[in-house]
Every structure is written in C-alpha cells, then in structure tokens.
Design an enzyme around this catalytic site. Structure first.
Site, mmCIF file in Angstrom:
data_model
loop_
_atom_site.group_PDB
_atom_site.id
_atom_site.type_symbol
_atom_site.label_atom_id
_atom_site.label_comp_id
_atom_site.label_asym_id
_atom_site.label_seq_id
_atom_site.Cartn_x
_atom_site.Cartn_y
_atom_site.Cartn_z
ATOM 1 N N ARG A 88 0.963 -0.915 -0.007
ATOM 2 C CA ARG A 88 0.036 0.207 -0.083
ATOM 3 C C ARG A 88 0.652 1.512 0.227
ATOM 4 O O ARG A 88 0.257 2.690 -0.122
ATOM 5 C CB ARG A 88 -0.501 -0.730 1.229
ATOM 6 C CG ARG A 88 -2.031 -0.378 1.130
ATOM 7 C CD ARG A 88 -2.934 -0.229 2.232
ATOM 8 N NE ARG A 88 -4.611 0.310 2.240
ATOM 9 C CZ ARG A 88 -5.422 -0.896 2.296
ATOM 10 N NH1 ARG A 88 -4.807 -2.019 2.142
ATOM 11 N NH2 ARG A 88 -6.279 -0.142 2.367
ATOM 12 N N ARG A 171 -9.476 7.713 3.875
ATOM 13 C CA ARG A 171 -9.147 6.825 3.959
ATOM 14 C C ARG A 171 -9.251 6.471 1.757
ATOM 15 O O ARG A 171 -7.682 6.661 1.793
ATOM 16 C CB ARG A 171 -9.588 5.241 3.751
ATOM 17 C CG ARG A 171 -9.932 4.927 4.892
ATOM 18 C CD ARG A 171 -11.233 4.276 5.459
ATOM 19 N NE ARG A 171 -10.942 2.769 4.667
ATOM 20 C CZ ARG A 171 -12.364 1.922 4.530
ATOM 21 N NH1 ARG A 171 -13.354 2.528 5.013
ATOM 22 N NH2 ARG A 171 -11.818 0.694 3.470
HETATM 23 P P1 AP5 Z 1 -8.831 -2.816 3.757
HETATM 24 O O1 AP5 Z 1 -9.437 -3.801 4.775
HETATM 25 O O2 AP5 Z 1 -8.222 -3.346 3.194
HETATM 26 O O3 AP5 Z 1 -9.735 -1.480 3.737
HETATM 27 P P2 AP5 Z 1 -9.735 -0.450 2.055
HETATM 28 O O4 AP5 Z 1 -8.506 -1.186 1.535
HETATM 29 O O5 AP5 Z 1 -10.257 0.237 2.258
HETATM 30 O O6 AP5 Z 1 -10.674 -1.663 1.282
HETATM 31 P P3 AP5 Z 1 -11.963 -2.369 2.204
HETATM 32 O O7 AP5 Z 1 -11.953 -3.334 2.264
HETATM 33 O O8 AP5 Z 1 -13.046 -0.909 2.277
HETATM 34 O O9 AP5 Z 1 -12.540 -2.073 -0.300
HETATM 35 P P4 AP5 Z 1 -12.631 -3.769 -0.885
HETATM 36 O O10 AP5 Z 1 -11.657 -2.908 -1.969
HETATM 37 O O11 AP5 Z 1 -12.008 -4.548 -0.539
HETATM 38 O O12 AP5 Z 1 -14.029 -3.556 -1.343
HETATM 39 P P5 AP5 Z 1 -14.911 -4.982 -0.980
HETATM 40 O O13 AP5 Z 1 -14.822 -6.199 -2.311
HETATM 41 O O14 AP5 Z 1 -15.268 -5.142 0.423
HETATM 42 O O15 AP5 Z 1 -8.023 -2.075 4.996
HETATM 43 C C1 AP5 Z 1 -8.647 -1.062 6.195
HETATM 44 C C2 AP5 Z 1 -7.496 -0.796 6.912
HETATM 45 O O16 AP5 Z 1 -6.291 -1.686 7.502
HETATM 46 C C3 AP5 Z 1 -6.430 0.658 6.108
HETATM 47 O O17 AP5 Z 1 -7.444 1.955 5.902
HETATM 48 C C4 AP5 Z 1 -5.463 0.717 6.630
HETATM 49 O O18 AP5 Z 1 -5.175 0.599 8.498
HETATM 50 C C5 AP5 Z 1 -4.912 -0.642 7.314
HETATM 51 N N1 AP5 Z 1 -4.103 -1.445 6.666
HETATM 52 C C6 AP5 Z 1 -4.387 -3.242 5.820
HETATM 53 N N2 AP5 Z 1 -3.500 -3.291 5.562
HETATM 54 C C7 AP5 Z 1 -3.030 -2.357 5.351
HETATM 55 C C8 AP5 Z 1 -1.375 -1.487 4.765
HETATM 56 N N3 AP5 Z 1 -0.740 -2.964 3.967
HETATM 57 N N4 AP5 Z 1 -0.944 -0.895 5.761
HETATM 58 C C9 AP5 Z 1 -0.803 0.047 5.837
HETATM 59 N N5 AP5 Z 1 -2.368 -0.189 6.408
HETATM 60 C C10 AP5 Z 1 -3.098 -1.343 6.190
HETATM 61 O O19 AP5 Z 1 -15.928 -3.566 -1.585
HETATM 62 C C11 AP5 Z 1 -16.661 -3.065 -1.116
HETATM 63 C C12 AP5 Z 1 -18.691 -2.845 -1.309
HETATM 64 O O20 AP5 Z 1 -18.675 -2.667 -2.460
HETATM 65 C C13 AP5 Z 1 -19.169 -4.096 -1.103
HETATM 66 O O21 AP5 Z 1 -19.990 -3.632 0.091
HETATM 67 C C14 AP5 Z 1 -19.475 -4.967 -2.302
HETATM 68 O O22 AP5 Z 1 -20.113 -5.607 -1.734
HETATM 69 C C15 AP5 Z 1 -19.520 -4.006 -2.876
HETATM 70 N N6 AP5 Z 1 -19.467 -4.022 -4.290
HETATM 71 C C16 AP5 Z 1 -17.864 -4.429 -4.408
HETATM 72 N N7 AP5 Z 1 -17.636 -4.858 -5.810
HETATM 73 C C17 AP5 Z 1 -18.889 -4.338 -6.493
HETATM 74 C C18 AP5 Z 1 -19.028 -3.964 -8.132
HETATM 75 N N8 AP5 Z 1 -18.895 -4.593 -8.762
HETATM 76 N N9 AP5 Z 1 -20.575 -3.028 -8.035
HETATM 77 C C19 AP5 Z 1 -20.907 -2.881 -7.368
HETATM 78 N N10 AP5 Z 1 -20.993 -3.315 -5.845
HETATM 79 C C20 AP5 Z 1 -20.052 -3.547 -5.494
#
Ligand code: AP5
Ligand code: MG
Ligand code: ZN
Length: 214
Positions: A88, A171
C-alpha cells in the site's frame, strides 16, 4: 500464480480476491482482515493497529511488512496467493520485491480495479462484513439470503468502524497520496493490468479471469 490487488478502498478488491482464491485454489491474504481479526481477539498487534485504522490512516509499514513476508513463506502459498490490501506504500512494494528476489521469485500480476471516488462513497454505506469469516456483502448489490446473517458461515454482519462517510473520505485521500503511486511502480515492471470496477461484480470477475487465464 502470485497476484496483487490494487484499488481504492471499496473498489472491490476483497470481493474479487475471494472469488479468485476459490477459482485458482490459492490463499486470499487480506492485511485488513488480518488486522481486524487481531483487533477482535485483543492482540498486541490489534491494539497497535486499531487507532490508525479507525482514523482512516495507514498502519506503519514496520507493522505490516514482516507479517506479510512471513505469511507468504508458509506452505499453502507455494502455488501462489492473492494479496489484497498489500502493498500500500512504495516502501512496502520495495520490501515485497526484495523478499521475493531473495528466493528467486516475483509477482505475476498487479490488478488495479478502477472505481471513481463518487461511486465509492455510496458503496461503502451499504457494505456489511461478517465478523467471523470476513466475507463482504452489500445490502443492494450483493445481499445475503437472510438479513444480517453470513451466507458462508452464519456469522453476524456488521458495519465496519471505518465505513462512516467522513472516514471513507479520509481513506480515499490516504489512498491517492500513498497507494496510487504503486500503479506507476507496477506499470514500470510491466505487470500492471487495469480493470473497470464500476460494472457488475461478475463482469469484473470474468474480465480478470480473461487476463489470468482459465
Ligand atoms: P482494508 O481492509 O484493506 O480496506 P480498504 O483498502 O480500505 O479496502 P476495503 O476492504 O474497504 O474495500 P475493498 O476494495 O476490499 O472492497 P469490497 O470488496 O469490500 O484496510 C483497512 C485498513 O487497514 C486501512 O485503512 C489501514 O488502516 C489498514 N491496512 C490494511 N492493509 C494495510 C497495509 N498494507 N499498510 C498499512 N495499513 C494497512 O467492496 C466494497 C463494497 O462494494 C462491498 O459492499 C461490495 O459488496 C460492493 N461491491 C464490490 N464490487 C462491486 C461492484 N462491481 N458493483 C457494486 N458493488 C460492489
Ligand atoms: Mg477489503
Ligand atoms: Zn461469515
């Protein structure tokens, strides 16, 4: 096959990584899920990570890198893995490249799921996450069969602490500042694949499979 999922918060990294892990029978490694499990279990790592996560900031690199390098060295990763949420930052990406170089290995694909910020704010409001297995749903786009009950494990669904609109905005800023530069980094390595993440999740999945192969 060693894959990195790139993309903004809420782009669908976790959703796609879970489906890809099943299809190719390789582990899905989400650093966010690992931190959330540690917070839930009250570990030292969880205590350290929580304040950063709740504020929508990144956890410091030194808390993440060794954890991932250890994880991908385990036996179940021999055939490959999908990294979701790591790297990241540029230092994390460099650390990964170096760790893999040491064992004569490399990442095969960096898949960037592209979704504009406007779409993300609406998506996050409807997201629900399983506290037990980490499965992700959406009240409108991907609902569970029974309301608030995980299809996969019958666990309870929650709204993530960092899915409040103000935190989601922060974020996104963090993403643009610290993580977006990785797109150039992997483009220069010739392994970047860009995918439109605004279409239906099954279409996104098929487009990724077209790149990776059956
Ligand atoms: P993390 O859990 O990785 O959160 P993020 O990157 O903010 O990503 P999300 O999990 O929120 O989103 P996603 O892309 O996985 O989407 P999803 O599939 O759920 O990290 C959380 C925190 O941890 C960070 O802020 C940081 O503090 C820390 N952290 C983690 N890794 C780190 C690192 N390497 N270094 C430093 N800190 C770190 O989909 C989202 C929603 O949309 C769901 O409801 C889904 O059903 C819906 N959806 C998905 N695809 C579609 C589509 N095509 N159409 C409509 N809806 C859709
Ligand atoms: Mg995720
Ligand atoms: Zn579950």
């Amino acid at each position: 096959m060693k894959i990195i999922m790139l993309g903004a918060p809420g782009a669908g990294k976790g959703t796609q990584a879970k489906m890809l892990a099943e299809k190719y029978s390789i582990p899905h490694i989400s650093t966010g899920d690992i931190f959330r499990a540690n917070i839930k279990n009250g570990t030292e790592l969880g205590k350290k990570a929580k304040s950063y996560m709740d504020a929508g900031n990144l956890v410091p690199d030194e808390l993440v890198v060794d954890l991932v390098v250890d994880r991908i060295g385990q036996d179940d990763c021999a055939k490959g893995y999908i990294l979701d949420g790591f790297p990241r930052t540029i230092p994390q990406a460099q650390a990964l490249t170096e760790a893999l170089n040491k064992v004569g290995d490399k990442v095969d694909y960096a898949i960037d799921i592209e979704v504009p910020d406007e779409n993300i704010i609406t998506r996050m409001g409807g997201r629900r996450a399983c506290v037990s297995c980490g499965a992700t749903y959406h009240i409108k786009y991907n609902p569970t069969k029974v309301e608030n009950v995980c299809d996969a494990c019958n666990g309870e669904l929650i709204v993530r602490d960092d899915d409040k609109p103000e935190t989601v905005k922060h974020r996104l800023d963090t993403y643009h500042e610290e993580t977006q530069p990785l797109i150039d980094y992997y483009n220069e390595q010739g392994i970047l694949k860009e995918i439109d993440g605004t279409v239906d999740m099954d279409v996104v999945f098929n487009n990724i499979v077209d790149i990776l192969g059956e």
